[in-house]
Structure formats: C-alpha cells, structure tokens
Write an enzyme that holds these catalytic residues in place. Structure first.
Site, short mmCIF file in Angstrom:
data_model
loop_
_atom_site.label_atom_id
_atom_site.label_comp_id
_atom_site.label_asym_id
_atom_site.label_seq_id
_atom_site.Cartn_x
_atom_site.Cartn_y
_atom_site.Cartn_z
N GLU A 131 0.85 -1.23 -0.12
CA GLU A 131 0.18 -0.09 -0.10
C GLU A 131 0.89 1.15 -0.06
O GLU A 131 1.32 1.91 0.98
CB GLU A 131 -0.87 0.00 1.23
CG GLU A 131 -1.99 1.07 1.31
CD GLU A 131 -2.81 1.12 2.40
OE1 GLU A 131 -3.82 1.85 2.34
OE2 GLU A 131 -2.61 0.39 3.36
N HIS A 218 -9.91 0.33 -0.58
CA HIS A 218 -10.73 0.85 0.51
C HIS A 218 -11.51 1.80 -0.23
O HIS A 218 -11.33 3.16 -0.01
CB HIS A 218 -10.12 1.00 1.86
CG HIS A 218 -8.67 2.00 1.66
ND1 HIS A 218 -8.68 2.98 0.97
CD2 HIS A 218 -7.58 1.67 2.44
CE1 HIS A 218 -7.35 3.46 1.16
NE2 HIS A 218 -6.68 2.64 2.11
N ASN A 221 -12.47 5.83 0.80
CA ASN A 221 -11.63 6.16 1.66
C ASN A 221 -10.29 6.67 1.03
O ASN A 221 -9.77 6.14 0.13
CB ASN A 221 -11.35 5.40 2.85
CG ASN A 221 -12.46 5.19 3.81
OD1 ASN A 221 -12.96 3.90 3.71
ND2 ASN A 221 -12.73 5.95 4.34
N ALA A 222 -9.68 7.98 1.40
CA ALA A 222 -8.26 8.52 0.83
C ALA A 222 -8.33 8.63 -0.85
O ALA A 222 -7.62 8.15 -1.24
CB ALA A 222 -7.19 7.70 1.41
N ARG A 229 -19.87 17.34 -11.76
CA ARG A 229 -19.06 17.82 -12.76
C ARG A 229 -17.62 17.02 -12.96
O ARG A 229 -17.05 17.05 -13.90
CB ARG A 229 -18.91 19.32 -12.95
CG ARG A 229 -20.22 19.99 -13.20
CD ARG A 229 -20.00 21.65 -13.51
NE ARG A 229 -19.59 22.25 -12.40
CZ ARG A 229 -20.33 22.75 -11.24
NH1 ARG A 229 -21.66 22.89 -11.61
NH2 ARG A 229 -19.87 23.27 -10.23
N ASP A 250 -16.82 -1.66 8.41
CA ASP A 250 -16.93 -1.36 9.78
C ASP A 250 -17.93 -0.54 10.08
O ASP A 250 -18.30 -0.33 11.38
CB ASP A 250 -15.40 -1.21 10.39
CG ASP A 250 -14.83 0.17 9.86
OD1 ASP A 250 -15.44 0.67 9.12
OD2 ASP A 250 -13.77 0.28 10.53
N ASP A 276 -8.64 -4.11 6.74
CA ASP A 276 -7.83 -3.02 6.72
C ASP A 276 -7.34 -2.95 8.28
O ASP A 276 -6.85 -2.03 9.00
CB ASP A 276 -8.13 -1.51 6.30
CG ASP A 276 -6.90 -0.47 6.30
OD1 ASP A 276 -5.76 -1.02 6.58
OD2 ASP A 276 -7.23 0.39 5.76
#
Length: 388
Positions: A131, A218, A221-222, A229, A250, A276
């Site tokens: 990751e 994930h 997220n992030a 648009r 979760d 994760d």
C-alpha cells in the site's frame, strides 16, 4: 478422511441444504447433499448441526493484530496475527505493508515470505500487498509523506526482486507522473494494480484502466470524492465496469448508505470485503504508538490522537460480513462471496481457494447465521475457536 455432515454448505456459488463434505489429504474430496456423498467407515465425523459451512475468508488488505505488524517480518509476529484473524474466520492472507523507508522495505520484502514459510500456516500466505509508496501525498492518510515517491520502473522492479516475486498487489495513485507506464509494467508481470490514496480525475482513472488498472483500494477512503461535474476517483470506481472494488465495512470508515451505493452499483461479483486491520486490532481500548504516531483504540475505531484520522481498523472479517449484510440486506450467499470467491478470483486462485469444490483446499469456516464462528479448518486441520 474427515466428513462434515448436516451442514448448510455455501460454496458460495451455490447452496447445498443438508450437505456433506469429505476432506482427504488437505483437499476437498467430495461435496454434495447427504444422499449423494458416500462416507467411508473409517472417516472422522464432524456434525455441523445445520450450521453454515463456507470457504475460509480471504483478506487482501490487513496490516496486523495484537500489537504486531506484518512489517516486523518475524515468525512470532506472523503467528500472532494469523492466530487472531483465524479465530474470526480468515484463513488466507495478503499481508499489507504501509509505506516504509527504502532499506526497511527491502528487508521486509525479503524476510516476510521466508518467515511465513516457517510458521504453522505456510499455505495461508498469498503474497504481499504494497500500500505505497506510489501514493499522492494529498491523500496520504496515515502514511508518512517522507516515504512516498513518484512511480519508477527501477523502484517497481526492486520490489519484485527483493520479494523474489512475492509482491502480488500494489496500490498506487494513477495521477502521479509515470504511473501509466508503471501500471503497464506491473500488470504484464501479473501484479494486481489497485487505485488508492489518490486525487485522480475520472479521466485519469479511465486511462489507467486501459493500461491494466483493475481494482480499487478501500473505496471512498483516501480518494477524490464524487462531484457531478468531476466524478473523480470515487465516481470512476462506481462507474467503470472493469474495476472491482474493496471496502472496509466496519461502518466507521464508510457510512451504511455508501455501502449500499457500492453494492447496488458494482454487484455481487465486483465487491470485496477487507478489514484493513491495524496492528492494534485485538488489543484492549487505550492509547498506543502506531506507525510513528499515537492512536486511540476505542472498541473498533482506531484514530490518531493528533489529527483524529482513521488509522486502519480494528474490525475482523466476521464482523465485516455481519455489518455489510445489515447495511445492504444482501443474502448470506452474497455476503460470503465477497469475502471468499471474489478475492480469490481477483488473485487468480479461485480453483484453489475461496470455493468449496472437489480438489480445492480444505479451508473452511463453520458459523451460525449471525456470522459467529464455531470452527475453522485450515488445509483439513480442525481448529477450535480461540479466545480473543
């Protein structure tokens, strides 16, 4: 020879009521309804009592448990982490490494596969998930920005060499310079390339898919959120059919409504459940050092004390299945597929794991309809549930 009888078998591609399953030499020898499977007289019998029997769960994104990190790359750390997650039904792992300094990463890539092979669960190792470090600093989450870098063929090649080919998946941000050539390079070498920690536009993701991007890390997220648009990375994940998507279910990382949105948009064949799980998973509530920072573990939330960021999760796969089903209303068969067959298919090992069929590995879970684990079987070895 071992026989499981009186089972509700979910393969998960089909359901077999009052099913029987035979195990011999670490493999499934036969499977079917009671009247279809002959049980030899010398077989050891396990009565499932009508409970669900399904493949062992496969987690393609987890960092550790019980205070141990896969990045330690020691036999003790690996066995402690596996022991915790086995109790919750996970029998196969893609250990995930957060971004690390170059020399440390090279050491871990070399030592982790060797240390795993010395454990009692060598068959549970499916490769390594990196990751990082090819992540966008603007979406770094709890990754240390000093360890992030732009993609390069030289670095990508060094990962494969150091691990002797054990790197199986890499999460990257496709908007970074040279990402498209790196995606092509990795996909040609059978490494799964996943979108994550990214501020990519829809168009940038679209171009990356043409070069071999196949998955999303994930989801929600992030990454750049959905705008009408500029659909961004989230919009691309939801809209581009070629992309499978994993998610932390979760209900801390993602609202139940977002779980439902992903479920309706991607469907049962393209969603994968992950935990994760951070190294503090399985520890009592409290404050702990983690990845150079302090985090507060409270029940199943892991949050940095200085910035209130999520730092991985403290969830388990059985809990993820329970919460995903509650949020989406999916069937048991569908929920189980997201944690078994789908990750196996992504990894290209669905003839070996993630599916109960003649000749597949005898990795199984016995559980009730609330996803409470009754027993775990790894390569034909029956394990009682451990207290955690």
């Amino acid at each position: 020879m071992q026989a499981l009888i009186h089972a509700k078998i979910i393969t998960p591609l089909e359901e077999i009521e009052n099913g029987t399953l035979l195990i011999r030499d670490r493999k499934i020898q036969a499977i079917g309804q009671e009247h279809e499977v002959f049980i030899p007289k010398k077989a050891e019998i396990f009565d499932a009592g009508g409970k669900i029997v399904c493949p062992g769960f496969i987690d393609i994104h987890l960092h550790g448990a019980r205070g141990y990190d896969f990045a330690e790359a020691t036999k003790e750390a690996i066995q402690e982490i596996i022991g915790f997650h086995l109790a919750h039904g996970t029998t196969s792992f893609l250990p995930t490494l957060i971004s690390l300094p170059d020399q440390e990463l090279a050491r871990v890539l070399e030592e982790l596969p060797k240390a795993w092979s010395e454990t009692d669960y060598a068959s549970s190792f499916l490769g390594i998930h990196l990751e990082g470090p090819f992540l966008n600093p603007a979406c770094k989450g709890v990754h240390n920005a000093h360890y992030l870098c732009s993609p390069s063929i030289e670095k990508a090649e060094s990962f494969l060499i150091a691990s002797a080919g054990a790197v199986r998946m890499i999460t990257l941000a496709p908007e970074l310079p040279h990402s498209l050539e790196i995606i092509q390079y990795l996909s040609q070498r059978k490494v799964i390339v996943s979108l994550g920690h990214s501020n990519a536009t829809y168009r940038q993701v679209e171009l990356a898919v043409r070069q071999g991007l196949v998955h999303v890390t994930h989801t929600f997220n992030a990454m750049a959120g959905l705008h009408h648009r500029e659909p961004g990375a989230v919009g691309a994940a939801l809209d581009i059919n070629e992309l499978s998507a994993d998610i932390i279910a979760d209900t801390k990382h993602v609202h139940p409504a977002a779980l439902r949105l992903l479920w309706r948009q991607k469907g049962e064949d393209m969603v994968i459940l992950i935990t994760d799980a951070s190294p503090v998973a399985g520890l009592p509530s409290g404050t702990y050092p983690l990845w150079g920072r302090d985090v507060r573990l409270d029940s199943d939330s892991v949050i940095t004390t200085d910035s209130a960021q999520l730092a991985g999760s403290a969830t388990t796969m059985d809990n993820s299945l329970r919460r995903f089903q509650a949020a989406t209303g999916c069937t048991y068969k569908q929920a189980i597929q997201l944690a078994t067959y789908n990750p196996a298919a992504l990894l290209g090992i669905d003839r070996q794991k993630g599916l109960l069929a003649k000749g597949s590995d005898a990795d199984l879970v016995v559980m009730d309809e609330d996803f409470r684990i009754e027993a775990v079987i790894v390569c034909g070895k029956f394990l009682k549930r451990r207290q955690v």
